[in-house]
Design a protein around this motif. Structure first.
Motif, PDB file in Angstrom:
ATOM      1  N   TYR A   1      26.872 -39.013 -15.887  1.00 27.90           N
ATOM      2  CA  TYR A   1      25.417 -39.031 -15.769  1.00 27.90           C
ATOM      3  C   TYR A   1      24.710 -38.994 -17.124  1.00 27.90           C
ATOM      4  O   TYR A   1      23.557 -38.609 -17.199  1.00 27.90           O
ATOM      5  N   GLN A   2      25.375 -39.402 -18.165  1.00 27.85           N
ATOM      6  CA  GLN A   2      24.838 -39.282 -19.518  1.00 27.85           C
ATOM      7  C   GLN A   2      23.517 -40.022 -19.696  1.00 27.85           C
ATOM      8  O   GLN A   2      22.591 -39.508 -20.299  1.00 27.85           O
ATOM      9  N   ASN A   3      23.407 -41.208 -19.196  1.00 25.33           N
ATOM     10  CA  ASN A   3      22.194 -42.003 -19.369  1.00 25.33           C
ATOM     11  C   ASN A   3      21.261 -41.923 -18.169  1.00 25.33           C
ATOM     12  O   ASN A   3      20.294 -42.667 -18.095  1.00 25.33           O
ATOM     13  N   SER A   4      21.552 -41.035 -17.260  1.00 24.28           N
ATOM     14  CA  SER A   4      20.752 -40.922 -16.047  1.00 24.28           C
ATOM     15  C   SER A   4      19.529 -40.052 -16.285  1.00 24.28           C
ATOM     16  O   SER A   4      19.520 -39.166 -17.138  1.00 24.28           O
ATOM     17  N   SER A   5      18.501 -40.308 -15.500  1.00 22.66           N
ATOM     18  CA  SER A   5      17.299 -39.476 -15.600  1.00 22.66           C
ATOM     19  C   SER A   5      17.517 -38.108 -14.944  1.00 22.66           C
ATOM     20  O   SER A   5      16.775 -37.175 -15.185  1.00 22.66           O
ATOM     21  N   GLN A   6      18.544 -37.996 -14.129  1.00 20.26           N
ATOM     22  CA  GLN A   6      18.852 -36.730 -13.452  1.00 20.26           C
ATOM     23  C   GLN A   6      19.983 -35.985 -14.144  1.00 20.26           C
ATOM     24  O   GLN A   6      20.745 -35.279 -13.502  1.00 20.26           O
ATOM     25  N   PHE A   7      20.044 -36.141 -15.442  1.00 19.58           N
ATOM     26  CA  PHE A   7      21.151 -35.554 -16.208  1.00 19.58           C
ATOM     27  C   PHE A   7      21.267 -34.046 -15.988  1.00 19.58           C
ATOM     28  O   PHE A   7      22.317 -33.540 -15.621  1.00 19.58           O
ATOM     29  N   LEU A   8      20.174 -33.311 -16.195  1.00 18.06           N
ATOM     30  CA  LEU A   8      20.233 -31.859 -16.055  1.00 18.06           C
ATOM     31  C   LEU A   8      20.477 -31.427 -14.619  1.00 18.06           C
ATOM     32  O   LEU A   8      21.166 -30.442 -14.370  1.00 18.06           O
TER      33      LEU A   8
ATOM     34  N   GLN B   1      22.303 -32.907 -12.502  1.00 17.38           N
ATOM     35  CA  GLN B   1      23.702 -33.155 -12.176  1.00 17.38           C
ATOM     36  C   GLN B   1      24.662 -32.265 -12.972  1.00 17.38           C
ATOM     37  O   GLN B   1      25.759 -31.988 -12.518  1.00 17.38           O
ATOM     38  N   ILE B   2      24.256 -31.813 -14.151  1.00 17.25           N
ATOM     39  CA  ILE B   2      25.147 -31.053 -15.021  1.00 17.25           C
ATOM     40  C   ILE B   2      25.052 -29.548 -14.779  1.00 17.25           C
ATOM     41  O   ILE B   2      26.061 -28.842 -14.752  1.00 17.25           O
ATOM     42  N   LEU B   3      23.850 -29.025 -14.627  1.00 18.68           N
ATOM     43  CA  LEU B   3      23.671 -27.577 -14.546  1.00 18.68           C
ATOM     44  C   LEU B   3      24.337 -26.923 -13.336  1.00 18.68           C
ATOM     45  O   LEU B   3      24.918 -25.849 -13.482  1.00 18.68           O
ATOM     46  N   PRO B   4      24.297 -27.512 -12.127  1.00 18.22           N
ATOM     47  CA  PRO B   4      24.955 -26.840 -11.003  1.00 18.22           C
ATOM     48  C   PRO B   4      26.453 -26.587 -11.200  1.00 18.22           C
ATOM     49  O   PRO B   4      26.916 -25.464 -10.992  1.00 18.22           O
ATOM     50  N   PRO B   5      27.253 -27.598 -11.625  1.00 22.57           N
ATOM     51  CA  PRO B   5      28.670 -27.260 -11.827  1.00 22.57           C
ATOM     52  C   PRO B   5      28.898 -26.295 -12.985  1.00 22.57           C
ATOM     53  O   PRO B   5      29.814 -25.477 -12.954  1.00 22.57           O
ATOM     54  N   LEU B   6      28.047 -26.361 -14.004  1.00 18.93           N
ATOM     55  CA  LEU B   6      28.190 -25.448 -15.135  1.00 18.93           C
ATOM     56  C   LEU B   6      27.949 -24.005 -14.703  1.00 18.93           C
ATOM     57  O   LEU B   6      28.770 -23.123 -14.941  1.00 18.93           O
ATOM     58  N   PHE B   7      26.827 -23.758 -14.038  1.00 15.79           N
ATOM     59  CA  PHE B   7      26.506 -22.395 -13.615  1.00 15.79           C
ATOM     60  C   PHE B   7      27.435 -21.911 -12.509  1.00 15.79           C
ATOM     61  O   PHE B   7      27.806 -20.738 -12.481  1.00 15.79           O
ATOM     62  N   SER B   8      27.838 -22.794 -11.611  1.00 16.85           N
ATOM     63  CA  SER B   8      28.761 -22.362 -10.564  1.00 16.85           C
ATOM     64  C   SER B   8      30.114 -22.001 -11.164  1.00 16.85           C
ATOM     65  O   SER B   8      30.768 -21.054 -10.716  1.00 16.85           O
TER      66      SER B   8
END
Length: 142
Positions: free
Chosen positions: A75-82, A84-91
């Motif tokens: 999702y690097q170039n996606s507008s929904q980057f954060l 998509q990234i934050l949920p697996p990181l925090f979980s």
């Protein structure tokens, strides 16, 4: 034969970042143990007792880091980057902390007590492990 050697050289170039990371980790470990040894023998023994458990949980954390890096590249170039990234990181951080604390209160504190007869060393080891878990919990507030 020449093609085989060039393939080995390419592999070594790709593995260089991993080798440098492991080298930095080893140097950090040596420097860390040196400074802990300056504190005293009980502190050094406590760090030695806890090190395998910290290594185990860091290995689990590396698995979550791998998952986050996969999501990052996807999702690097996606507008929904954060999003998509934050949920697996925090979980991953929460999951690791929950497992570490539950294992500590169920069984790990008894294992730590069996490693040393010195109550001071056991208390230092328990404090070291709990402070390590709390440092992971502090990552959630970033």
């Amino acid at each position: 034969m020449r093609r085989y050697l060039s393939d080995i050289f390419v592999f070594n170039k790709q593995a260089m970042s991993v080798m440098l990371s492991l080298l930095a980790s080893s140097i950090y470990g040596v420097v860390d143990i040196y400074f802990i040894s300056l504190l005293g023998t009980h502190e050094l023994a406590a760090a030695g007792i806890i090190s395998p458990f910290v290594w185990l949980f860091n290995t689990i954390a590396s698995g979550f880091a791998l998952a986050v890096s996969i999501f990052t590249t996807k999702y690097q170039n996606s507008s929904q980057f954060l999003k998509q990234i934050l949920p697996p990181l925090f979980s991953g951080i929460c999951f690791l902390c929950i497992i570490a604390l539950s294992l500590y209160f169920i069984i790990l504190h008894k294992i730590i007590e069996s490693f040393s007869e010195s109550l001071l060393t056991v208390k230092l080891a328990q404090t070291y492990f709990l402070s390590w878990v709390i440092s992971y919990l502090s990552l959630i507030h970033i």
